[in-house]
Enzyme design. Structure first.
Site, PDB file in Angstrom:
ATOM      1  N   GLU A 190      -8.047   2.510   6.297  1.00 35.16           N
ATOM      2  CA  GLU A 190      -7.532   1.666   7.365  1.00 35.16           C
ATOM      3  C   GLU A 190      -7.367   0.250   6.853  1.00 35.16           C
ATOM      4  O   GLU A 190      -8.168  -0.237   6.051  1.00 35.16           O
ATOM      5  CB  GLU A 190      -8.482   1.637   8.578  1.00 35.16           C
ATOM      6  CG  GLU A 190      -8.875   2.986   9.118  1.00 35.16           C
ATOM      7  CD  GLU A 190     -10.175   3.478   8.515  1.00 35.16           C
ATOM      8  OE1 GLU A 190     -10.858   2.711   7.815  1.00 35.16           O
ATOM      9  OE2 GLU A 190     -10.499   4.657   8.735  1.00 35.16           O
ATOM     10  N   THR A 217     -10.428  14.018  12.935  1.00 36.47           N
ATOM     11  CA  THR A 217     -11.101  13.481  14.117  1.00 36.47           C
ATOM     12  C   THR A 217     -10.508  13.993  15.417  1.00 36.47           C
ATOM     13  O   THR A 217     -10.991  13.629  16.489  1.00 36.47           O
ATOM     14  CB  THR A 217     -11.052  11.947  14.117  1.00 36.47           C
ATOM     15  OG1 THR A 217      -9.690  11.522  14.034  1.00 36.47           O
ATOM     16  CG2 THR A 217     -11.829  11.381  12.940  1.00 36.47           C
ATOM     17  N   HIS A 226     -17.208   1.457   5.802  1.00 33.02           N
ATOM     18  CA  HIS A 226     -16.328   0.390   6.279  1.00 33.02           C
ATOM     19  C   HIS A 226     -16.790  -0.969   5.794  1.00 33.02           C
ATOM     20  O   HIS A 226     -17.982  -1.187   5.564  1.00 33.02           O
ATOM     21  CB  HIS A 226     -16.279   0.391   7.810  1.00 33.02           C
ATOM     22  CG  HIS A 226     -15.432   1.485   8.381  1.00 33.02           C
ATOM     23  ND1 HIS A 226     -15.120   1.551   9.718  1.00 33.02           N
ATOM     24  CD2 HIS A 226     -14.828   2.551   7.798  1.00 33.02           C
ATOM     25  CE1 HIS A 226     -14.349   2.615   9.936  1.00 33.02           C
ATOM     26  NE2 HIS A 226     -14.174   3.234   8.782  1.00 33.02           N
ATOM     27  N   ASN A 231     -10.363  -2.331   6.767  1.00 34.12           N
ATOM     28  CA  ASN A 231     -11.362  -2.342   5.704  1.00 34.12           C
ATOM     29  C   ASN A 231     -10.775  -2.616   4.325  1.00 34.12           C
ATOM     30  O   ASN A 231     -11.426  -3.213   3.473  1.00 34.12           O
ATOM     31  CB  ASN A 231     -12.092  -0.999   5.680  1.00 34.12           C
ATOM     32  CG  ASN A 231     -12.741  -0.701   7.003  1.00 34.12           C
ATOM     33  OD1 ASN A 231     -13.657  -1.389   7.416  1.00 34.12           O
ATOM     34  ND2 ASN A 231     -12.246   0.315   7.693  1.00 34.12           N
TER      35      ASN A 231
END
Length: 340
Positions: free
Chosen positions: A107, A191, A38, A110
């Site tokens: 995402e 996840t 990230h 980032n």
């Protein structure tokens, strides 16, 4: 046998500490380690975001047997896929064959930093597919030219290439990216413990079926604390309340301030409902259980709190791993698929 991993979470610890944590994870018996990649933490209170690839290079030298994985790298915005392929090949050589390249569509938090905007999800999936094709071709060796809609590669070659290549994990959240990209990857990454993801992956033409070397790698946050449930819950709320937003929110918010605003009404009790908090190791086992019941072969734990890692590794890791291994089935992926 289900494998259990340790998360080197770059959002909550600096680079030197992360290397120390990796050494501790290896010495206390974790089966593998994953690292986030990230540019920013989710919340300002987490306070860190070192460059993952530099840290992984150091971890590869500080450990000797611990398998490593990015969880995950976005190969489409901050990094050109040709550069990702070169980095992955180099790390595989440095780690002597212990590295898996985990990839995903990324995402906004980032990827917006390079000023290229944030594409619609369908565009991100198309970019990911092209990136996978480029990375695959470069890791196979030879001279690569590629003229795609989103990426171009001009006479590129990786000169230091591992003999056995680099396995690729693909982060998936639903059927669209599975259908489009699973055949270009070696392992599933997710996840959430959704059995339908495993079933969709196994049913995709050209995809490697989970089991017999192909992994389904999950991840779950925990907030272990030796003192009390309250202390563990307070810490989880302070640093992980963004987790309650779900992927559709988390992928699109651009800044830590955005996550602060989106999560300001999340209560400590809300966090405790989704994250096991406190000293009870059996509660953590129960929280992990849905992953192997869904057919996942591997689960990486995220211990919340950068300043809690040493205590977690010294006091909780070994008894927790023992409990997890006692409960997990030998072949978690041997499950009847969901009927349509």
């Amino acid at each position: 046998m289900t494998s259990f991993g340790y998360t080197l979470m770059t959002e909550q610890a600096g680079p030197r500490s992360l290397v120390d944590h990796a050494v501790g994870a290896e010495s206390h018996g974790f089966d593998f380690a994953v690292m986030s990649d990230h540019y920013s933490p989710w919340l300002e209170s987490q306070g860190h975001a070192p460059y993952a690839w530099s840290v992984l290079g150091a971890v590869a030298q500080a450990t000797s047997e611990l398998p490593l994985m990015t969880y995950v790298t976005c190969p489409t915005m901050r990094y050109h896929p040709a550069v990702v392929a070169q980095k992955a090949a180099t790390l595989q050589l440095l780690s002597r064959g212990r590295f898996t390249l985990g990839l995903g569509s990324g995402e906004n938090l980032n990827e917006h930093t390079v000023g290229a905007g944030w594409p619609h999800v369908s565009t991100r999936h198309a970019m990911l597919e092209e990136a996978l094709e480029i990375i695959r071709a470069l890791l196979d060796g030879g001279l690569v030219d590629y003229d795609g809609e989103h990426f171009q590669v001009d006479a590129a070659r990786i000169w230091d290439l591992p003999d056995d290549g680099v396995p690729i994990g693909l982060a998936v959240g639903g059927p669209a990216v599975i259908e489009r990209c699973a055949a270009l990857a070696d392992h599933l990454v997710a996840t959430e413990p959704k059995p339908e993801l495993v079933d969709a992956w196994n049913a995709t033409d050209g995809a490697h079926v989970i089991g017999n070397g192909t992994r389904a790698v999950g991840q779950i946050p925990i907030s272990w604390d030796p003192s009390s449930v309250e202390a563990a819950t307070e810490r989880a709320h302070d640093q992980f309340r963004w987790f309650a937003g779900g992927w559709s929110v988390n992928s699109d918010l651009p800044t830590t301030a955005g996550f602060e605003g989106a999560s300001k009404y999340v209560r400590p009790g809300d966090v405790a409902e989704s994250i096991p908090c406190g000293p009870d190791l059996d509660a953590i086992v129960d929280a992990v259980r849905p992953f192997w019941e869904a057919g996942f072969t591997d689960v990486a734990l995220v211990q919340i709190g950068g300043d809690t890692q040493e205590a977690f590794l010294e006091q909780a890791a070994e008894p927790l791993l023992e409990k997890l291994r006692e409960e997990a089935p030998d072949r978690p992926w041997a499950r009847e698929p969901i009927s349509s």
